[in-house]
Design a protein around this motif. Sequence first.
Motif, PDB file in Angstrom:
ATOM      1  N   LYS A  99      70.924  26.475  11.896  1.00  0.00           N
ATOM      2  CA  LYS A  99      69.824  25.525  12.135  1.00  0.00           C
ATOM      3  C   LYS A  99      68.915  26.007  13.273  1.00  0.00           C
ATOM      4  O   LYS A  99      67.696  25.856  13.204  1.00  0.00           O
ATOM      5  CB  LYS A  99      70.402  24.139  12.452  1.00  0.00           C
ATOM      6  N   GLN A 158      66.778  28.729  11.899  1.00  0.00           N
ATOM      7  CA  GLN A 158      65.826  28.153  10.951  1.00  0.00           C
ATOM      8  C   GLN A 158      64.636  27.542  11.682  1.00  0.00           C
ATOM      9  O   GLN A 158      63.480  27.793  11.333  1.00  0.00           O
ATOM     10  CB  GLN A 158      66.504  27.096  10.079  1.00  0.00           C
ATOM     11  N   GLU A 159      64.911  26.751  12.695  1.00  0.00           N
ATOM     12  CA  GLU A 159      63.833  26.096  13.457  1.00  0.00           C
ATOM     13  C   GLU A 159      62.938  27.111  14.150  1.00  0.00           C
ATOM     14  O   GLU A 159      61.706  26.990  14.119  1.00  0.00           O
ATOM     15  CB  GLU A 159      64.422  25.117  14.484  1.00  0.00           C
ATOM     16  N   PHE A 162      60.918  29.136  11.541  1.00  0.00           N
ATOM     17  CA  PHE A 162      59.858  28.244  11.047  1.00  0.00           C
ATOM     18  C   PHE A 162      58.679  28.250  12.020  1.00  0.00           C
ATOM     19  O   PHE A 162      57.528  28.430  11.629  1.00  0.00           O
ATOM     20  CB  PHE A 162      60.426  26.832  10.869  1.00  0.00           C
ATOM     21  N   VAL A 176      54.336  27.622   5.651  1.00  0.00           N
ATOM     22  CA  VAL A 176      55.798  27.636   5.557  1.00  0.00           C
ATOM     23  C   VAL A 176      56.305  26.204   5.428  1.00  0.00           C
ATOM     24  O   VAL A 176      55.797  25.294   6.075  1.00  0.00           O
ATOM     25  CB  VAL A 176      56.439  28.361   6.768  1.00  0.00           C
ATOM     26  N   GLU A 177      57.296  26.023   4.554  1.00  0.00           N
ATOM     27  CA  GLU A 177      57.939  24.729   4.370  1.00  0.00           C
ATOM     28  C   GLU A 177      59.413  24.871   4.714  1.00  0.00           C
ATOM     29  O   GLU A 177      60.040  25.881   4.388  1.00  0.00           O
ATOM     30  CB  GLU A 177      57.801  24.250   2.925  1.00  0.00           C
ATOM     31  N   LYS A 178      59.962  23.839   5.326  1.00  0.00           N
ATOM     32  CA  LYS A 178      61.362  23.834   5.753  1.00  0.00           C
ATOM     33  C   LYS A 178      62.093  22.733   4.992  1.00  0.00           C
ATOM     34  O   LYS A 178      61.604  21.615   4.884  1.00  0.00           O
ATOM     35  CB  LYS A 178      61.415  23.590   7.262  1.00  0.00           C
ATOM     36  N   GLY A 179      63.255  23.052   4.438  1.00  0.00           N
ATOM     37  CA  GLY A 179      64.067  22.053   3.760  1.00  0.00           C
ATOM     38  C   GLY A 179      63.454  21.519   2.478  1.00  0.00           C
ATOM     39  O   GLY A 179      63.715  20.383   2.089  1.00  0.00           O
ATOM     40  N   LYS A 180      62.662  22.331   1.804  1.00  0.00           N
ATOM     41  CA  LYS A 180      62.008  21.902   0.564  1.00  0.00           C
ATOM     42  C   LYS A 180      63.065  21.610  -0.503  1.00  0.00           C
ATOM     43  O   LYS A 180      63.965  22.402  -0.737  1.00  0.00           O
ATOM     44  CB  LYS A 180      61.048  22.977   0.072  1.00  0.00           C
ATOM     45  N   ASP A 227      66.051  26.756   2.731  1.00  0.00           N
ATOM     46  CA  ASP A 227      65.924  26.888   4.184  1.00  0.00           C
ATOM     47  C   ASP A 227      64.449  26.978   4.543  1.00  0.00           C
ATOM     48  O   ASP A 227      63.935  26.155   5.292  1.00  0.00           O
ATOM     49  CB  ASP A 227      66.691  28.098   4.705  1.00  0.00           C
ATOM     50  N   LEU A 228      63.759  27.984   4.002  1.00  0.00           N
ATOM     51  CA  LEU A 228      62.319  28.145   4.233  1.00  0.00           C
ATOM     52  C   LEU A 228      61.660  28.675   2.967  1.00  0.00           C
ATOM     53  O   LEU A 228      62.260  29.473   2.233  1.00  0.00           O
ATOM     54  CB  LEU A 228      62.047  29.127   5.377  1.00  0.00           C
TER      55      LEU A 228
END
Length: 125
Positions: A28, A31-32, A35, A45-49, A67-68
Amino acid sequence: MTDNEISKKVIGCAIEVHKGLGPGLLEKAYQECLFFKIKQAGMLVEKGKALPLTFEDVKLDCGYRLDLLVENTLLIEIKSVNALENIHLAQTLTYLKLGGFKLGLLINFNEILLKNGIRRVINKL
């Protein structure tokens, strides 16, 4: 921008994140930060799509989340494990197939040298 140009920029962002944080954190956190770096580089960019699953013509909400997703084309699967296994590659390829994407990056941030933890995964569609 081509898929290869996008992936090259994302790998550069991932290297910056890894240089700043090093290995050993939870997925996580990477990921953050990734992002943030991708957005900072001016890419969409999209996170958690959400990734729906269709089985026998029925669309199921199984809770799969990417994830991204970069520029609506490049899937990023983030890991922080001792070593990438075949199941991680299979998972990434399955996500590519389910989403109809051609190219993905499987990135394991739990490496001393990040380039050893990056795998390009291609869906032959």
